[in-house]
Design an enzyme around this catalytic site. Structure first.
Site, PDB file in Angstrom:
ATOM      1  N   ARG A  51       0.767  -1.264   0.064  1.00  0.00           N
ATOM      2  CA  ARG A  51      -0.006  -0.052   0.039  1.00  0.00           C
ATOM      3  C   ARG A  51       0.881   1.283  -0.075  1.00  0.00           C
ATOM      4  NH1 ARG A  51      -4.402   0.657   4.693  1.00  0.00           N
ATOM      5  NH2 ARG A  51      -2.427   0.879   5.783  1.00  0.00           N
ATOM      6  N   ARG A 100       9.328  27.223   0.491  1.00  0.00           N
ATOM      7  CA  ARG A 100       7.878  27.138   0.384  1.00  0.00           C
ATOM      8  C   ARG A 100       7.289  27.353  -0.912  1.00  0.00           C
ATOM      9  NH1 ARG A 100       2.671  29.459   1.265  1.00  0.00           N
ATOM     10  NH2 ARG A 100       1.160  27.868   1.967  1.00  0.00           N
ATOM     11  N   GLU A 182     -16.242   5.203   6.410  1.00  0.00           N
ATOM     12  CA  GLU A 182     -15.214   4.695   7.391  1.00  0.00           C
ATOM     13  C   GLU A 182     -15.212   5.361   8.759  1.00  0.00           C
ATOM     14  OE1 GLU A 182     -11.288   4.302   5.649  1.00  0.00           O
ATOM     15  OE2 GLU A 182     -11.732   6.531   4.852  1.00  0.00           O
ATOM     16  N   LEU A 206     -10.218   4.209   2.930  1.00  0.00           N
ATOM     17  CA  LEU A 206      -8.743   3.531   2.707  1.00  0.00           C
ATOM     18  C   LEU A 206      -8.918   2.244   2.656  1.00  0.00           C
ATOM     19  CD1 LEU A 206      -5.682   4.331   2.929  1.00  0.00           C
ATOM     20  CD2 LEU A 206      -5.896   3.321   5.391  1.00  0.00           C
TER      21      LEU A 206
HETATM   22  N1  PDD Z   1      -5.249   3.991  10.281  1.00  0.00           N
HETATM   23  N2  PDD Z   1      -9.379   3.983   7.228  1.00  0.00           N
HETATM   24  C1  PDD Z   1      -8.591   4.823   7.742  1.00  0.00           C
HETATM   25  C2  PDD Z   1      -9.164   6.419   7.467  1.00  0.00           C
HETATM   26  C3  PDD Z   1      -7.475   4.813   8.411  1.00  0.00           C
HETATM   27  O1  PDD Z   1      -6.604   5.546   8.992  1.00  0.00           O
HETATM   28  C4  PDD Z   1      -7.030   3.351   8.531  1.00  0.00           C
HETATM   29  C5  PDD Z   1      -5.779   3.066   9.625  1.00  0.00           C
HETATM   30  C6  PDD Z   1      -7.794   2.314   8.223  1.00  0.00           C
HETATM   31  C7  PDD Z   1      -7.531   0.846   8.563  1.00  0.00           C
HETATM   32  O2  PDD Z   1      -6.474   0.500   7.671  1.00  0.00           O
HETATM   33  P1  PDD Z   1      -5.304  -0.693   8.174  1.00  0.00           P
HETATM   34  O3  PDD Z   1      -6.152  -2.064   8.390  1.00  0.00           O
HETATM   35  O4  PDD Z   1      -4.426  -0.870   7.003  1.00  0.00           O
HETATM   36  O5  PDD Z   1      -4.644  -0.266   9.352  1.00  0.00           O
HETATM   37  C8  PDD Z   1      -8.894   2.634   7.595  1.00  0.00           C
HETATM   38  C9  PDD Z   1      -3.909   3.720  11.080  1.00  0.00           C
HETATM   39  C10 PDD Z   1      -4.097   2.684  11.890  1.00  0.00           C
HETATM   40  C11 PDD Z   1      -3.591   5.133  11.959  1.00  0.00           C
HETATM   41  O6  PDD Z   1      -3.801   6.001  11.284  1.00  0.00           O
HETATM   42  O7  PDD Z   1      -3.221   4.951  12.906  1.00  0.00           O
END
Ligand code: PDD
Length: 286
Positions: A51, A100, A182, A206
């Site tokens: 990813r 910048r 989400e 995501l």
């Molecule tokens: N966050 N959706 C969002 C908006 C996220 O920020 C995350 C993960 C997920 C889950 O993705 P994964 O299973 O790959 O961790 C879904 C991480 C953990 C963070 O920002 O700390």
């Protein structure tokens, strides 16, 4: 004191330095990954590495190192900091060309910045919140349209967490055009008529690495999965709800906007998936 990694060096955390002109700092022009560590080993590393590659490519950002080097840095930091259970945070930004400017700097002359650090979280797997279940509120999703890229633009998700906190809840689920996208930092699921329902993959969310693994394990265990959008009303009337992320694995949700789900305790599907995920992902941890 932690040892952290910055642009090729392992240094004490108070000696790590990046430029004030770094585009990650000025423009949120950066991407990140969070990988969990259980038993001193990395969970789902391959998925996070893939990813990261995709996030970098989508933003036309140079790759700071190879996948093997990245694995080596993760392992070395886990070793140096004696992490048994916890997280490794990695961030890559477009770097700094010493000023910048909205225009991207020349990728031939401006190197990306790469930073990694660990967070020790004893009890990450045996989290009491997973036994109790979490409460979520719903908020509007006002984020940008490329949520499939894991950028460090986390102001609105942070605000969402604060809104949840102010309401006495643990997290917020975001709503767009009537449907749940989400959670602030996790993917969202409900269980309806015994089926696991979660939004399909698109630029609206995501593409969670934990989501991919959990759905695979669910299908392997003959559980039915339906990838489609669902409304918050449907969620409030669901048998169960839960979220997934690298930092919380499978986390039961027991209340949405003050409405308890079922008997208000973690449901059997969420509990089973958490168990399967922890067992199976430990087997392939590296
Ligand atoms: N966050 N959706 C969002 C908006 C996220 O920020 C995350 C993960 C997920 C889950 O993705 P994964 O299973 O790959 O961790 C879904 C991480 C953990 C963070 O920002 O700390």
């Amino acid at each position: 004191m932690r040892t952290v990694y910055v642009n090729g060096d392992y240094v004490p955390e108070n000696e790590a330095v990046i430029s004030i002109f770094d585009r990650g700092f000025l423009m949120a022009d950066g991407v990140y990954e969070v990988t969990s560590v259980l038993g001193g080993k990395l969970i789902d590393f391959e998925g996070h590495a893939a990813r990261l590659e995709r996030s970098l490519s989508e933003l036309d950002m140079p790759h700071p190192c190879t996948k093997d080097e990245m694995l080596e840095i993760h392992r070395e930091l886990v070793r140096l900091n004696g992490i048994e259970e916890g997280l490794v945070y990695l961030q890559v930004t477009r770097g700094s060309d010493g000023d910048r400017d909205f225009v991207f700097p020349d990728r031939e002359t401006t190197k990306p910045t790469i930073v990694l650090f660990t967070q020790s979280k004893p009890g990450l797997a045996d989290n009491p919140a997973a036994k109790r279940g979490t409460k979520v509120i719903s908020i509007d999703d006002i984020r940008w349209g490329r949520r499939d890229i894991k950028t460090v633009q986390l102001l609105y998700p942070s605000m969402g967490k604060m809104m949840a906190k102010a309401a006495g809840a643990d997290d917020a689920w975001m709503i767009e055009d009537g449907a749940v996208t989400e959670g602030t930092s996790n993917n969202a699921y409900i269980v309806k008529d015994g089926k696991i329902v979660t939004r399909g993959l698109s630029s609206d969310i995501l593409h969670g690495i934990t989501r991919a693994a959990v759905l695979r394990f669910a299908r392997e265990a003959q559980m039915e999965v339906e990838e489609r959008a669902f409304t918050i009303e449907e969620a409030k009337a669901a048998e169960e709800a839960f979220s997934t992320s690298a930092s919380a694995f499978v986390m039961p949700v027991v209340e949405i906007d003050g409405v308890p789900l079922g008997d208000g305790t973690p449901g059997p599907v969420a509990r089973r998936l958490r168990e399967i995920y922890l067992d199976e992902s430990l087997k392939t941890a590296i």
